[in-house]
Design an enzyme around this catalytic site. Structure first.
Site, PDB file in Angstrom:
ATOM      1  N   GLU A   1       5.599  -0.926 -15.641  1.00  0.00           N
ATOM      2  CA  GLU A   1       6.572  -1.053 -16.731  1.00  0.00           C
ATOM      3  C   GLU A   1       7.003   0.290 -17.312  1.00  0.00           C
ATOM      4  O   GLU A   1       8.163   0.452 -17.719  1.00  0.00           O
ATOM      5  CB  GLU A   1       6.005  -1.949 -17.827  1.00  0.00           C
ATOM      6  CG  GLU A   1       5.862  -3.400 -17.452  1.00  0.00           C
ATOM      7  CD  GLU A   1       4.615  -3.715 -16.639  1.00  0.00           C
ATOM      8  OE1 GLU A   1       4.471  -4.866 -16.191  1.00  0.00           O
ATOM      9  OE2 GLU A   1       3.780  -2.794 -16.457  1.00  0.00           O
TER      10      GLU A   1
ATOM     11  N   PHE B   1       4.201  -6.475 -22.068  1.00  0.00           N
ATOM     12  CA  PHE B   1       4.334  -5.315 -21.190  1.00  0.00           C
ATOM     13  C   PHE B   1       5.584  -4.494 -21.501  1.00  0.00           C
ATOM     14  O   PHE B   1       5.545  -3.265 -21.511  1.00  0.00           O
ATOM     15  CB  PHE B   1       4.360  -5.767 -19.722  1.00  0.00           C
ATOM     16  CG  PHE B   1       3.213  -6.652 -19.350  1.00  0.00           C
ATOM     17  CD1 PHE B   1       1.941  -6.401 -19.824  1.00  0.00           C
ATOM     18  CD2 PHE B   1       3.407  -7.764 -18.539  1.00  0.00           C
ATOM     19  CE1 PHE B   1       0.878  -7.217 -19.496  1.00  0.00           C
ATOM     20  CE2 PHE B   1       2.346  -8.588 -18.197  1.00  0.00           C
ATOM     21  CZ  PHE B   1       1.080  -8.320 -18.672  1.00  0.00           C
TER      22      PHE B   1
END
Length: 311
Positions: free
Chosen positions: A53, A78
């Site tokens: 991410e 995330f």
């Protein structure tokens, strides 16, 4: 009932047809966040960065510098959590044209458990300078949020849920960034809600109406920039406020409204319906909402509490 993320999927595809500068990135979750339909129609404008991410956020900032409007989508835990430092340094500080999409937000993600039940994303995003923060309440608000986000500039964050929620708005209903929508008028306090809590706020009003109590219900879909005028109007005309959010009571909608109340110089009784300072457990969506007190019954009880304290 419909998925908020379906609104994201449909609007993103429509944006893809309207402009060729929209690009979407995901972190190995396109089928979950529903960016897969965009990838199918525009395979050269959708990129899977894998379970990385931070790299996704950094890549988005780079693509923004090349003139693209970039959507990055992952679970809120995330997208807003793991990638926060990169979002801060390269998206917020860099004023990049990046839309951060936090899917599966809140406790309603259910059986994925506390590691995935992100109840902190609004606080994390709201604190970032230049970041716009939106929590759509249903399919149509999500659709309109995506269409707006795809054609504006600067950092943008919005949250989606996992499960289907009631559709309480329509295709032609007005939606404007930073402009709250009043769903029900009243003078017996105001319920200010966002996300799936809007439908529950309307249910709470129905319960209270049986006893002759008629609170105002305001859908505060935009957490930042906040509609301060709507809050001050609620103070003047209803004399009490209850906020309702599927988020920690620390740092989210309730905190933003409380800040506005204090700065107005017109203090009124307030109560917060949200996740207390705790983690929940794995379970079914409705069981977890009840465990967290995110119910129409709790909202109604808090309205009674603030009205008892109203001068």
């Amino acid at each position: 009932m419909d998925l908020t993320r379906q609104g994201f999927a449909d609007a993103l595809v429509e944006l893809g047809h309207e402009t060729d500068n929209v690009v979407a990135l995901d972190a190995d979750l396109s089928c979950s966040v529903l960016s897969a339909p965009f990838a199918k129609q525009f395979p050269h404008r959708q990129f899977n960065l894998g379970i990385a991410e931070q790299s996704m956020a950094a890549t988005a900032a780079g693509l923004s510098a090349m003139g693209f409007r970039v959507f990055i989508a992952s679970y809120a835990m995330f997208a807003a959590g793991r990638a926060w430092e990169i979002v801060r340094q390269q998206v917020s500080y860099g004023e990049a044209n990046v839309v951060v999409v936090g899917a599966h937000g809140g406790v309603s993600v259910g059986k994925d458990g506390p590691t995935h039940q992100c109840c902190e994303d609004l606080a994390l995003m709201r604190v970032l300078p230049k970041m716009k923060v939106v929590v759509p309440c249903d399919y149509w608000e999500t659709f309109k949020t995506v269409k707006y986000a795809g054609k504006t500039t600067g950092p943008f964050y919005f949250r989606m849920g996992r499960e289907k929620v009631p559709v309480v708005t329509g295709k032609d209903d007005p939606w404007e960034l930073g402009k709250a929508n009043t769903f029900a008028e009243g003078t017996d306090g105001t319920i200010i809600a966002c996300g799936l809590m809007v439908a529950l706020a309307l249910e709470a009003r129905e319960m209270l109406e049986r006893d002759g109590i008629r609170p105002r219900v305001v859908n505060m879909h935009t957490i930042k920039p906040l509609d301060v005028a709507a809050i001050e109007k609620a103070i003047d005309e209803t004399g009490a406020i209850v906020t309702a959010e599927e988020h920690s009571i620390i740092g989210g909608l309730g905190s933003a409204v409380a800040e506005a109340v204090v700065q107005s110089g017109k203090p009124v009784p307030m109560r917060f319906v949200g996740v207390e300072d705790r983690y929940l457990e794995s379970g079914a969506m409705n069981d977890l909402l009840k465990q967290a007190g995110l119910t129409s019954e709790h909202i109604a009880a808090e309205v009674r509490t603030v009205l008892a304290r109203r001068r």
